[in-house]
Design an enzyme around this catalytic site. Structure first.
Site, PDB file in Angstrom:
ATOM      1  N   HIS A   8      21.233  23.344  -3.783  1.00 25.52           N
ATOM      2  CA  HIS A   8      21.164  23.881  -5.154  1.00 25.52           C
ATOM      3  C   HIS A   8      20.733  25.341  -5.194  1.00 25.52           C
ATOM      4  O   HIS A   8      20.212  25.805  -6.194  1.00 25.52           O
ATOM      5  CB  HIS A   8      20.170  23.068  -5.985  1.00 25.52           C
ATOM      6  CG  HIS A   8      20.674  21.732  -6.426  1.00 25.52           C
ATOM      7  ND1 HIS A   8      20.977  20.726  -5.547  1.00 25.52           N
ATOM      8  CD2 HIS A   8      20.927  21.229  -7.658  1.00 25.52           C
ATOM      9  CE1 HIS A   8      21.375  19.662  -6.229  1.00 25.52           C
ATOM     10  NE2 HIS A   8      21.359  19.946  -7.509  1.00 25.52           N
TER      11      HIS A   8
ATOM     12  N   GLU B  77      34.253  19.102 -11.310  1.00 22.32           N
ATOM     13  CA  GLU B  77      34.414  20.545 -11.119  1.00 22.32           C
ATOM     14  C   GLU B  77      35.853  20.925 -10.798  1.00 22.32           C
ATOM     15  O   GLU B  77      36.316  21.990 -11.210  1.00 22.32           O
ATOM     16  CB  GLU B  77      33.462  21.050 -10.031  1.00 22.32           C
ATOM     17  CG  GLU B  77      32.012  21.205 -10.500  1.00 22.32           C
ATOM     18  CD  GLU B  77      31.251  19.901 -10.603  1.00 22.32           C
ATOM     19  OE1 GLU B  77      31.770  18.865 -10.127  1.00 22.32           O
ATOM     20  OE2 GLU B  77      30.130  19.898 -11.158  1.00 22.32           O
TER      21      GLU B  77
HETATM   22  C1  LIG Z   1      28.967  18.378  -8.209  1.00 23.32           C
HETATM   23  C2  LIG Z   1      27.783  18.405  -9.084  1.00 23.32           C
HETATM   24  N1  LIG Z   1      27.926  18.752 -10.379  1.00 23.32           N
HETATM   25  C3  LIG Z   1      26.856  18.775 -11.202  1.00 23.32           C
HETATM   26  C4  LIG Z   1      25.616  18.458 -10.736  1.00 23.32           C
HETATM   27  C5  LIG Z   1      24.416  18.484 -11.669  1.00 23.32           C
HETATM   28  N2  LIG Z   1      23.979  17.120 -11.957  1.00 23.32           N
HETATM   29  C6  LIG Z   1      23.010  16.551 -11.222  1.00 23.32           C
HETATM   30  S1  LIG Z   1      22.761  14.965 -11.638  1.00 23.32           S
HETATM   31  C7  LIG Z   1      23.939  15.001 -12.825  1.00 23.32           C
HETATM   32  C8  LIG Z   1      24.217  13.759 -13.617  1.00 23.32           C
HETATM   33  C9  LIG Z   1      24.694  12.648 -12.763  1.00 23.32           C
HETATM   34  O1  LIG Z   1      24.751  11.455 -13.480  1.00 23.32           O
HETATM   35  P1  LIG Z   1      25.050  10.061 -12.804  1.00 23.32           P
HETATM   36  O2  LIG Z   1      26.087  10.212 -11.763  1.00 23.32           O
HETATM   37  O3  LIG Z   1      25.329   9.111 -13.891  1.00 23.32           O
HETATM   38  O4  LIG Z   1      23.704   9.687 -12.057  1.00 23.32           O
HETATM   39  P2  LIG Z   1      22.250   9.439 -12.695  1.00 23.32           P
HETATM   40  O5  LIG Z   1      21.582  10.761 -12.738  1.00 23.32           O
HETATM   41  O6  LIG Z   1      22.433   8.831 -14.025  1.00 23.32           O
HETATM   42  O7  LIG Z   1      21.528   8.545 -11.742  1.00 23.32           O
HETATM   43  C10 LIG Z   1      24.515  16.271 -12.889  1.00 23.32           C
HETATM   44  C11 LIG Z   1      25.552  16.669 -13.841  1.00 23.32           C
HETATM   45  C12 LIG Z   1      25.506  18.138  -9.368  1.00 23.32           C
HETATM   46  N3  LIG Z   1      24.317  17.847  -8.819  1.00 23.32           N
HETATM   47  N4  LIG Z   1      26.583  18.101  -8.577  1.00 23.32           N
END
Ligand SMILES: Cc1ncc(C[n+]2csc(CCOP(=O)(O)OP(=O)(O)O)c2C)c(N)n1
Ligand SMILES: [Mg+2]
Lengths: 325, 337
Positions: free
Chosen positions: A129, A60
């Site tokens: 959220h 972000e």
């Molecule tokens: C700062 C932030 N940006 C966006 C999100 C939305 N979001 C939640 S999970 C996710 C993907 C995260 O992927 P990863 O770190 O690879 O973890 P995984 O879900 O694969 O376990 C996103 C973009 C968030 N929760 N927090």
């Protein structure tokens, strides 16, 4: 006119502006290949290609900085935060940079950037959220803060935002994405900032809100009508600039007001609104301004607690009745 | 010179009981996730929901080796497995997911915010990258008090791209804090593959850039994870220095419940890819090993399934018969007493 959903109206505004101006481009998480977390940008990669619809990492700070820098260098970026709750880590880029650069440069730099995305409460999304935090942005000189309540406004206000030469905080409400309404086809349909809309005329009390709060006020007005109370509903549309003239004109007619916001009550935008009403229309008031707002707690997960934390149309009805008692 | 006998890497000095424990824990996680999914579709659970299916070895191979509650664990919103492995009861997990007063956070947290400090579990986090700066402070507190305890901080491949991660890594590398980072590298952050999210796919190199040693390991084989974790945990306790494991794994389902509902998966990965990884299911692998060694027979397999089914059903029954949090509790816990 075409009937479409709020979410489609947001897409239409961006699509029209991108067709018109080659310097407009989009960036954000999952907006291109994945078609948008809320499908807002569906099909846009296909139409405009990777150069203009940019998938970013989950960064972000990077998104806010990339958008701000590109605007400083002459482009017109529209940056999406997957939700405004996630913009918190980017606050320094937003507030210390995007909002201030024009002033700090003595007006030598323009920063025509739109930061947009869904804001507000969902259903049981819990503490991290459920934010919109519009009060934080409205508090910061240098931002225009836009919060549309209808599909037509989503289109008309976003087009104005993209053509504005300043950083714009454009907050959609995830709870409104599915709302349908008539939206003008006109590619020059623009809604100027700082012009509130009277959504329903009334004579007994003014209900003043923005974003999803407007839809709650309309429901509340319906309910009040059954008790022979005629409520006027005012949609502010933009918090900065703020159209106090429309608010004051309404109160001059009704002499009572309820101000509504979904976010935390303490030090929120509704408090600013109430103060301005006192400053500008004190003599017109027959009762103290009533404030309806979210509970001052991190959003709880449990359904019953969440329900208690979020203001409802019933709360607005009750507040109106207190003002009229 | 005397010959040293080095055990081949696939052979572990692991007892039957320990192997069965690994199998049981991973199966408990899997069955719990399956039931949670059902309950979501019955509208008993709300909000966001992220399953751990396919990644079980990352908790089973590590958490049981910790000294809980003195060691501390931080993780992401994909946290049901971590809670269960730390010893939070299935009852308290299920009750939290159903938003009941008997949940591990009294119904205030939900799926993304399971937490159980009495068990050393400092909670899931809904913000990508959120726990990583927190790990600096947890690591510092452990070092400060002169303990030999460690902090284990789990996070996803997508989180590697958060600015806060690099500040935190630098501080942990600088201050030499006892933190074990577990990168749950399931190859995707929502719909974005690692190839599409970073200019430097060597995540270990990124840790090393900040003074944190590390390595990349296979996370589909729980015995492999366990063996490496055993060595690394011992090393952190002895040296007090951080370590980074880039653990390759795969999530068998969509990112979250929404991803599955919308068929969003089709935008970023193929059925073939998913089924290829499913063939390396960590639970099937250990079951195969158990059978191969003659450590388990069909009757025992059924008995374990039955025992877990009973645990999950009991948890559901408990949660469904628990009260919602009282309305007066809305304003409680904003501050500590
Ligand atoms: C700062 C932030 N940006 C966006 C999100 C939305 N979001 C939640 S999970 C996710 C993907 C995260 O992927 P990863 O770190 O690879 O973890 P995984 O879900 O694969 O376990 C996103 C973009 C968030 N929760 N927090
Ligand atoms: Mg991932």
């Amino acid at each position: 006119m075409a009937v479409m959903r709020y979410q489609q109206a947001v897409r239409l505004a961006m699509t029209e502006e991108m067709r018109r101006d080659p310097n407009v481009f989009l960036l954000g998480e999952e907006i291109a290949q994945y078609q948008g977390t809320y499908r807002v940008t569906e099909g846009m990669l296909q139409e405009f290609g990777e150069r203009r619809v940019v998938d970013t990492p989950i960064s972000e700070i990077g998104i806010a900085g990339m958008a701000t820098g590109a605007a400083m260098a002459g482009l017109r970026p529209v940056a999406e935060f997957m939700t405004w709750s996630f913009a918190l880590s980017a606050m320094d880029q937003l507030i210390n940079h995007a909002a201030k650069i024009t002033y700090m440069s003595g007006g030598r730099i323009q920063c025509p950037v739109v930061f947009r995305g869904p804001a507000g409460v969902g259903t049981q999304l819990s503490a991290q959220h459920s934010h919109s935090l519009e009060s934080w942005f409205a508090h910061t000189p240098g931002f225009k803060v836009v919060m549309p309540a209808t599909p037509a406004d989503a289109k008309g206000l976003l087009k104005t935002a993209i053509r504005d030469n300043n950083p714009i905080i454009f907050m959609e409400h995830a709870g409104l994405y599915g709302l349908s309404g008539e939206v003008p086809d006109d590619t020059e349909f623009m809604i100027p900032f700082g012009q509130a809309a009277v959504r329903r005329e009334g004579t007994d009390i003014s209900l003043v809100a923005y974003s999803r709060g407007v839809q709650m006020c309309l429901k509340a007005a319906e309910a009040l009508a059954k008790d022979n109370i005629s409520a006027e509903v005012i949609d502010l549309r933009t918090l900065v600039p703020l159209d106090m003239a429309t608010v004051v004109a309404s109160i001059t007619k009704t002499h009572r007001a309820v101000v509504v916001q979904e976010e935390w009550r303490n030090v929120g935008f509704a408090a600013e609104l109430a103060t301005r009403i006192y400053e500008q229309a004190f003599d017109e008031l027959d009762a103290p301004v009533e404030r309806v707002a979210g509970a001052d707690v991190p959003m709880p997960y449990a359904k019953n607690l969440e329900r208690a934390a979020i203001p409802t149309d019933a709360d607005i009805v009750a507040a109106a009745k207190r003002a009229l008692a | 010179m005397a010959k040293t006998v080095v055990a081949p890497p696939t052979e572990d000095n692991i007892s039957r009981a320990e192997m069965l424990d690994l199998y049981r824990l991973m199966l408990r996680v899997r069955r719990l996730e399956e039931s949670v999914y059902r309950k979501f579709h019955e509208a008993k659970i709300g909000g966001y929901l992220h399953r751990y299916d396919g990644q079980e070895a990352l908790v089973a191979g590590i958490v049981p080796q910790l000294q809980l509650p003195q060691d501390k664990i931080l993780c992401t919103y994909r946290d049901h497995a971590h809670a269960l492995a730390c010893g939070t009861s299935a009852r308290e997990i299920m009750a939290e997911l159903m938003g009941r007063a008997t949940g591990c956070a009294g119904g205030k947290g939900g799926s993304m915010h399971l937490i159980d400090p009495d068990k050393g579990f400092l909670g899931g986090d809904g913000i990508v990258g959120g726990p990583i700066p927190i790990s600096v402070g947890v690591g510092y507190a452990l070092q400060y008090t002169g303990s030999k305890n460690i902090c284990v901080c789990y996070f996803g491949d997508g989180a590697m791209n958060q600015g806060g991660v690099h500040e935190a890594f630098n501080m942990v590398g600088l201050f030499k804090l006892p933190v074990l980072y577990i990168l749950e590298n399931n190859k995707y952050a929502m719909g974005t593959s690692v190839q599409r999210s970073t200019g430097q796919l060597d995540f270990v190199l990124k840790a090393k850039a900040h003074g944190i040693a590390g390595e990349r390991i296979d996370g589909m084989d729980v015995l492999n994870v366990r063996r490496i974790a055993e060595r690394v945990i011992k090393q952190i306790r002895e040296t007090g220095e951080p370590y980074f494991l880039d653990v390759e794994c795969y999530r068998f389902f969509g990112h979250g419940i929404g991803d599955d509902n919308t068929g969003g998966q089709k935008f970023y990965r193929s059925e073939e890819e998913v089924s290829k990884w499913r063939q390396r299911d960590p639970i099937s692998q250990i079951l195969r090993d158990l059978k191969h060694k003659g450590y388990i027979n069909d009757e025992q397999i059924e008995a374990i399934e039955a025992e877990i089914k009973a645990e999950v059903e009991d948890a559901i029954h408990f949660a469904e018969n628990s009260l919602e949090p009282p309305l007066e509790s809305l304003y409680e816990n904003v501050f500590s007493e």
